[in-house]
Design a protein around this motif. Structure first.
Motif, PDB file in Angstrom:
ATOM      1  N   MET A  61       1.074  -1.103  -0.075  1.00  0.00           N
ATOM      2  CA  MET A  61       0.265   0.090  -0.039  1.00  0.00           C
ATOM      3  C   MET A  61       0.836   1.193  -0.110  1.00  0.00           C
ATOM      4  O   MET A  61       0.418   2.205  -0.459  1.00  0.00           O
ATOM      5  N   ILE A  62       2.173   1.167   0.667  1.00  0.00           N
ATOM      6  CA  ILE A  62       3.016   2.159   0.877  1.00  0.00           C
ATOM      7  C   ILE A  62       3.197   2.797  -0.745  1.00  0.00           C
ATOM      8  O   ILE A  62       3.243   3.835  -0.915  1.00  0.00           O
ATOM      9  N   ASN A  63       3.246   2.025  -1.613  1.00  0.00           N
ATOM     10  CA  ASN A  63       3.911   2.455  -2.976  1.00  0.00           C
ATOM     11  C   ASN A  63       2.889   3.239  -3.660  1.00  0.00           C
ATOM     12  O   ASN A  63       3.254   3.710  -4.497  1.00  0.00           O
ATOM     13  N   CYS A  64       1.497   2.989  -3.129  1.00  0.00           N
ATOM     14  CA  CYS A  64       0.527   3.775  -3.862  1.00  0.00           C
ATOM     15  C   CYS A  64       0.628   5.373  -3.815  1.00  0.00           C
ATOM     16  O   CYS A  64       0.241   6.223  -4.441  1.00  0.00           O
ATOM     17  N   HIS A 114      -5.333  -5.448 -13.946  1.00  0.00           N
ATOM     18  CA  HIS A 114      -4.980  -5.552 -12.241  1.00  0.00           C
ATOM     19  C   HIS A 114      -3.576  -4.776 -12.242  1.00  0.00           C
ATOM     20  O   HIS A 114      -2.582  -5.206 -12.831  1.00  0.00           O
ATOM     21  N   ILE A 115      -3.666  -3.903 -11.051  1.00  0.00           N
ATOM     22  CA  ILE A 115      -2.465  -3.276 -10.732  1.00  0.00           C
ATOM     23  C   ILE A 115      -1.764  -3.942  -9.571  1.00  0.00           C
ATOM     24  O   ILE A 115      -2.370  -4.813  -8.929  1.00  0.00           O
ATOM     25  N   ASP A 116      -0.465  -3.717  -9.437  1.00  0.00           N
ATOM     26  CA  ASP A 116       0.151  -4.136  -8.394  1.00  0.00           C
ATOM     27  C   ASP A 116       0.684  -3.505  -7.011  1.00  0.00           C
ATOM     28  O   ASP A 116       1.436  -3.965  -6.251  1.00  0.00           O
ATOM     29  N   PHE A 117       0.191  -2.164  -6.992  1.00  0.00           N
ATOM     30  CA  PHE A 117       0.665  -1.247  -5.996  1.00  0.00           C
ATOM     31  C   PHE A 117       0.085  -1.720  -4.734  1.00  0.00           C
ATOM     32  O   PHE A 117       0.116  -0.963  -3.798  1.00  0.00           O
ATOM     33  N   PHE A 118      -1.304  -2.273  -5.007  1.00  0.00           N
ATOM     34  CA  PHE A 118      -2.038  -2.528  -3.593  1.00  0.00           C
ATOM     35  C   PHE A 118      -2.617  -3.796  -4.050  1.00  0.00           C
ATOM     36  O   PHE A 118      -3.814  -3.912  -4.359  1.00  0.00           O
TER      37      PHE A 118
END
Length: 263
Positions: free
Chosen positions: A1-4, A88-92
């Motif tokens: 989640m931090i990378n978001c 689908h994304i990977d940052f969360f």
């Protein structure tokens, strides 16, 4: 989640306002046990224009607010004539069994910078590359769909050829914006439905059927808007269910689109 959170302080404040305050009346629909298709008695085919509508659904298995939106996306594909693809994304996202692809992150970043003030979030739908909406705001999505179907987007008719896994399509004549007379033709391959038991996070042990999951994206050719016939040999795999051809101009607006289902 931090990378978001790759945002300025102002963007973070906007994100908090966007995500927190609508919870009571939008995100309450996130419990898929309570989800029902909200437009059962509405025929979108009677309301929509003749132009194709491309819906890019950005989602994540780890997002607790995405489950209802993913169900809704599947219903839209079934009940309307939209050309839908789920990215689908990977940052969360979950670490085990993720459906995310790096190119999905890249596409969402492009749209975020153009349409959403640099903010990336899920669940999000982008229509024709020109409008982004929260995928769980069903009434807003419906309004955007009808509007997008009346835009100047051309249909691409994709056909099989006699060659093994051979296909062809004809690009119509389109007048490009002056000084930006070059578009990119993209090919997106999407999978058969995925039945997934989510392994971790807030959605752990929930089972979802994900449809139209983007698996590959390829740049086919550049295009100047002149009529053009394109032939290609496509080595799709057993797990692929279909393909989408998109023409996007330099503003990332989708100006022509078509779909072919293998089965």
């Amino acid at each position: 989640m931090i990378n978001c959170f790759k945002f300025s302080l102002t963007q973070i404040l906007l994100l908090l306002i966007f995500c927190v305050f609508p919870v009571s009346f939008v995100w309450s629909q996130a419990d898929t046990g309570n989800y029902t298709y909200p437009f059962e008695n509405r025929d979108f085919r009677e309301e929509m224009g003749e132009a194709p509508v491309v819906v890019e659904m950005f989602s994540s298995q780890a997002c607790p607010f995405c489950l209802a939106a993913d169900h809704f996306f599947a219903d839209l594909v079934e009940h309307t004539d939209v050309i839908g693809v789920a990215c689908h994304i990977d940052f969360f996202d979950v670490q085990k069994g993720s459906l995310s692809k790096p190119f999905c992150n890249a596409r969402q970043e492009i749209y975020a910078n153009k349409l959403a003030g640099g903010l990336t979030y899920v669940p999000q739908m982008v229509l024709n590359g020109t409008e982004e909406v929260r995928a769980s705001a069903f009434q807003t999505v419906a309004k955007a769909l009808v509007k997008a179907s009346k835009e100047n987007v051309k249909y691409i008719n994709i056909k099989r050829t006699n060659a093994a896994q051979g296909f062809s399509f004809r690009l119509p004549e389109i007048k490009m914006e002056k000084g930006k007379e070059s578009a990119v033709i993209w090919l997106i391959l999407y999978d058969k439905p995925h039945d997934v038991r989510i392994a971790e996070g807030k959605n752990k042990d929930r089972t979802m059927r994900y449809v139209r999951i983007a698996d590959e994206i390829q740049k086919i050719t550049a295009w100047d808007g002149a009529p053009k016939k394109v032939k290609m040999s496509l080595h799709y795999k057993e797990h692929h269910a279909g393909m989408i051809i998109l023409a996007q101009d330099q503003n990332h607006r989708i100006i022509a689109a078509g779909e072919y289902r293998f089965r």
